[in-house]
Design a protein around this motif. Structure first.
Motif, mmCIF file in Angstrom:
data_model
loop_
_atom_site.group_PDB
_atom_site.id
_atom_site.type_symbol
_atom_site.label_atom_id
_atom_site.label_comp_id
_atom_site.label_asym_id
_atom_site.label_seq_id
_atom_site.Cartn_x
_atom_site.Cartn_y
_atom_site.Cartn_z
ATOM 1 N N THR A 318 31.954 40.039 13.869
ATOM 2 C CA THR A 318 33.295 39.977 13.283
ATOM 3 C C THR A 318 33.667 41.343 12.719
ATOM 4 O O THR A 318 32.881 41.961 11.995
ATOM 5 N N PHE A 319 34.857 41.805 13.086
ATOM 6 C CA PHE A 319 35.398 43.037 12.497
ATOM 7 C C PHE A 319 36.526 42.640 11.552
ATOM 8 O O PHE A 319 37.433 41.896 11.956
ATOM 9 N N LEU A 320 36.507 43.154 10.340
ATOM 10 C CA LEU A 320 37.641 42.922 9.437
ATOM 11 C C LEU A 320 38.249 44.258 9.058
ATOM 12 O O LEU A 320 37.562 45.128 8.499
ATOM 13 N N ASN A 321 39.499 44.430 9.422
ATOM 14 C CA ASN A 321 40.230 45.633 9.039
ATOM 15 C C ASN A 321 40.732 45.382 7.623
ATOM 16 O O ASN A 321 41.744 44.722 7.419
ATOM 17 N N ILE A 352 38.346 39.444 15.371
ATOM 18 C CA ILE A 352 39.004 40.548 14.669
ATOM 19 C C ILE A 352 39.903 39.974 13.588
ATOM 20 O O ILE A 352 40.639 39.019 13.826
ATOM 21 N N GLY A 353 39.796 40.545 12.396
ATOM 22 C CA GLY A 353 40.631 40.067 11.299
ATOM 23 C C GLY A 353 41.284 41.228 10.584
ATOM 24 O O GLY A 353 40.898 42.390 10.740
ATOM 25 N N VAL A 384 40.932 35.560 16.473
ATOM 26 C CA VAL A 384 41.524 36.374 15.404
ATOM 27 C C VAL A 384 41.310 35.646 14.092
ATOM 28 O O VAL A 384 41.269 34.421 14.052
ATOM 29 N N SER A 385 41.153 36.429 13.038
ATOM 30 C CA SER A 385 40.922 35.841 11.727
ATOM 31 C C SER A 385 42.112 36.180 10.830
ATOM 32 O O SER A 385 42.500 37.343 10.714
#
Ligand code: 1PR
Length: 576
Positions: A318-321, A352-353, A384-385
């Motif tokens: 999980t990537f969180l921007n 991706i969030g 997407v988160s």
């Protein structure tokens, strides 16, 4: 042009599949016109999203008839997920929309009364007929593959689909928890389909793709050669065939718990995109006296770290921007490049969030959240988160008396891409109270430890903008509304536990789990491998996420997995 073709109707992430095919040394051409379908030597149909929209797209693009013709010619075909489901007669997901009817049987909704639905995660595929029909498919008994679906074709012993088509079965749920056995792959002649996603199933899945691309996936087994000979095209497009005799072996629930590696990403003060990590959401270094804030912590580069976690056995990434609460124009989404590059070498699901909301470009052009999410899916994201926007959507849901109006990011994205593609990232913060009467409009629980002033109770307040602003909504209200609006999974952070390495907030997780039926990812606070065992055993949560201990190499992913296995928790073991 002949060769391998991809039947894509624009419904989701096909980039990972294309990348996997290319990595295996094959070229792949997108079907752009109905006539391309019959030019293909091999055809892959990776269906994503809802059954009805997949079928509608096939018809509106003029693909349905050439596809049926292609299948009747017995040319190599691989259907994935909805690509497999579309071959059946129909689906309960959209009862009025007929399927292609090549395979008898219907796709049904899983029973969610005793287990989380979607079936989202890793499970095994058990070959029937002693594995004879599986020869040459690249499938391996006992290895786990990645599934994400709410609908499946039940395995009914003696049924036509079971006798003539079923290659593997999978069980979701055990005895006493609503266990259901479904058809997880089919094979007959040159038609081979999987309910799971080979392109998201690590090296095990890549082997399945390789077998198909290298040529023998569908026609290698001797048993099948006999079946092909016996096949005749029946009226209505279905193939009729002499039923082989076989006794299927009992299937077992092998659904595993997922270990998720999370990368919080932002630009540091020098403008470089870095993986950072906060303590209770504060990502800046502190001066020794704690008085001054220093640089943004830099724990590595996003693409390199993601690749490391894939190779070490992470089941999802999980990537969180984390700074996307600022306006993040569609024209300038740094995470798109991160996703594109990650999906070249990482073959597990990517989420991706951050910033999944309506955005405005500098020229004033508004891009709805659906468009933003679409960009991410096309560039390699599987889910997407949604954080802040989910809280606003839930507020509106209650303001409308407990219903949505179809316009929220959750609703629009779930409608177009399916619920399984919509994760809600929750950033709750504990609010201590002396008695439930002190928070009459909120769901109050008794935490394991008293509050700083001896308070016995607390509620969990939802926040937005990366925890900067608290709202008048508790976490239970939020998750109930989000599930009703169509979310498929909850990523449950805790601002209090984040980065503290004291273990997950079990009371919070239990409370959320008991309120909803969609899967929950426990997040925040993992400090050692035993914390994962604890959260799985005590809350029954489907997945557990960690960040800091992985980034700092304090606890290797492998140790987390082996500790869970020793404790009797089903986990996907690291493959190569
Ligand atoms: O509101 O839709 O733009 O989404 C913003 C997203 O960014 C949300 O998912 C929110 O959780 C995240 N976020 C915003 N600020 C921060 C921050 O840390 N300052 N990160 C942040 C949230 C929490 C977890 C972390 C776990 C595990 N970070 O992602 O990875 O707590 O950490 P640990 O294992 O080290 O304890 P929107």
């Amino acid at each position: 042009m002949t060769g391998t073709y991809l039947l894509d109707y624009g419904a989701g992430n096909v980039r990972s599949l294309v990348n996997a095919v290319k990595k295996l040394g094959h070229d792949i051409t997108y079907v752009k016109d109905p006539s391309d379908i019959l030019k293909a030597d091999k055809l892959i149909f990776p269906g994503v999203g809802a059954f009805g929209s997949a079928m509608q797209s096939l018809h509106s693009k003029g693909y349905a008839e050439p596809l049926k013709q292609y299948l009747s010619l017995n040319k190599p075909f691989m259907g994935i997920c909805v690509g497999m489901q579309s071959l059946f007669e129909g689906s309960d997901e959209n009862p009025d929309v007929p399927g292609l009817g090549v395979i008898p049987g219907r796709v049904r909704l899983f029973d969610s009364t005793q287990k989380a639905v979607p079936h989202m995660g890793w499970n095994t595929a058990r070959t029937i007929q002693g594995g004879e029909r599986a020869k040459g498919c690249g499938l391996e008994e006992g290895r786990a593959y990645y599934f994400v679906h709410s609908f499946a074709v039940p395995f009914v012993e003696g049924s036509q689909e079971a006798k003539e088509w079923c290659l593997t079965t999978t069980q979701y749920g055990g005895e006493g928890s609503g266990g259901e056995v479904f058809i997880s792959s089919v094979r007959r002649g040159n038609i081979f389909c999987t309910q799971f996603h080979p392109e998201k199933s690590g090296f095990a899945g890549v082997n399945v793709l390789k077998a198909f691309l290298d040529g023998d996936a569908a026609i290698g087994a001797e048993g099948d050669a006999a079946l092909i000979q016996a096949a005749t095209l029946a009226p209505g497009g279905g193939l009729s065939i002499l039923a082989p005799t076989f006794v299927p072996e009992p299937t077992q629930d092998q659904f595993t718990k997922r270990i998720v590696a999370c990368l919080d990403v932002r630009a540091n003060d020098q403008g470089d995109l870095v993986v950072t990590k906060g303590d209770q959401y504060d990502v800046r270094e502190q001066s020794t006296d704690g008085q001054e804030q220093g640089d943004v912590r830099n724990l590595g580069k996003p693409v390199e770290l993601a690749r490391r976690y894939f190779e070490e056995g992470a089941d999802e990434i999980t990537f969180l921007n984390i700074t996307s609460f600022r306006n993040c124009p569609l024209l300038d989404l740094p995470m798109l490049e991160v996703l594109r590059r990650t999906s070249e070498t990482v073959f597990v699901p990517l989420t991706i969030g951050g910033g999944i909301k309506d955005v405005v470009d500098p020229d004033g052009k508004l891009h709805p959240a659906l468009e933003v999410a679409g960009e991410y899916f096309r560039n390699g994201a599987d889910k997407v988160s949604i954080g802040s926007d989910a809280v606003y959507a839930a507020e509106k849901y209650y303001a409308l008396g407990g219903r949505g109006d179809g316009t929220s990011a959750i609703e629009t994205i779930a409608h177009a891409y399916g619920s399984q593609a919509v994760v809600i990232s929750v950033d709750p913060k504990k609010v201590y109270v002396n008695s439930p009467a002190d928070a009459p409009t909120h769901h109050v629980i008794q935490p394991a430890q008293l509050g700083p002033n001896g308070e016995k109770y607390c509620w969990y307040q939802c926040t937005v903008s990366g925890g900067r602003e608290g709202r008048d909504m508790d976490v239970r209200q939020l998750v109930v509304a989000c599930q009703a609006l169509g979310a498929g999974e909850i990523l449950l952070n805790s601002m209090d536990q984040d980065g503290m390495k004291q273990g997950y907030d079990l009371a919070l997780i239990q409370d959320v789990r008991s309120a909803i039926s969609i899967p929950v990812i426990a997040s925040s606070g993992a400090g050692c491998a035993d914390h994962f065992v604890e959260v799985f055993e005590k809350t029954g949560v489907q997945a557990a996420l960690a960040a800091g201990i992985f980034h700092r190499r304090e606890v290797p992913l492998e140790d987390v997995k082996s500790t869970c296995v020793k404790a009797g928790i089903r986990i996907r073991t690291i493959d190569a």
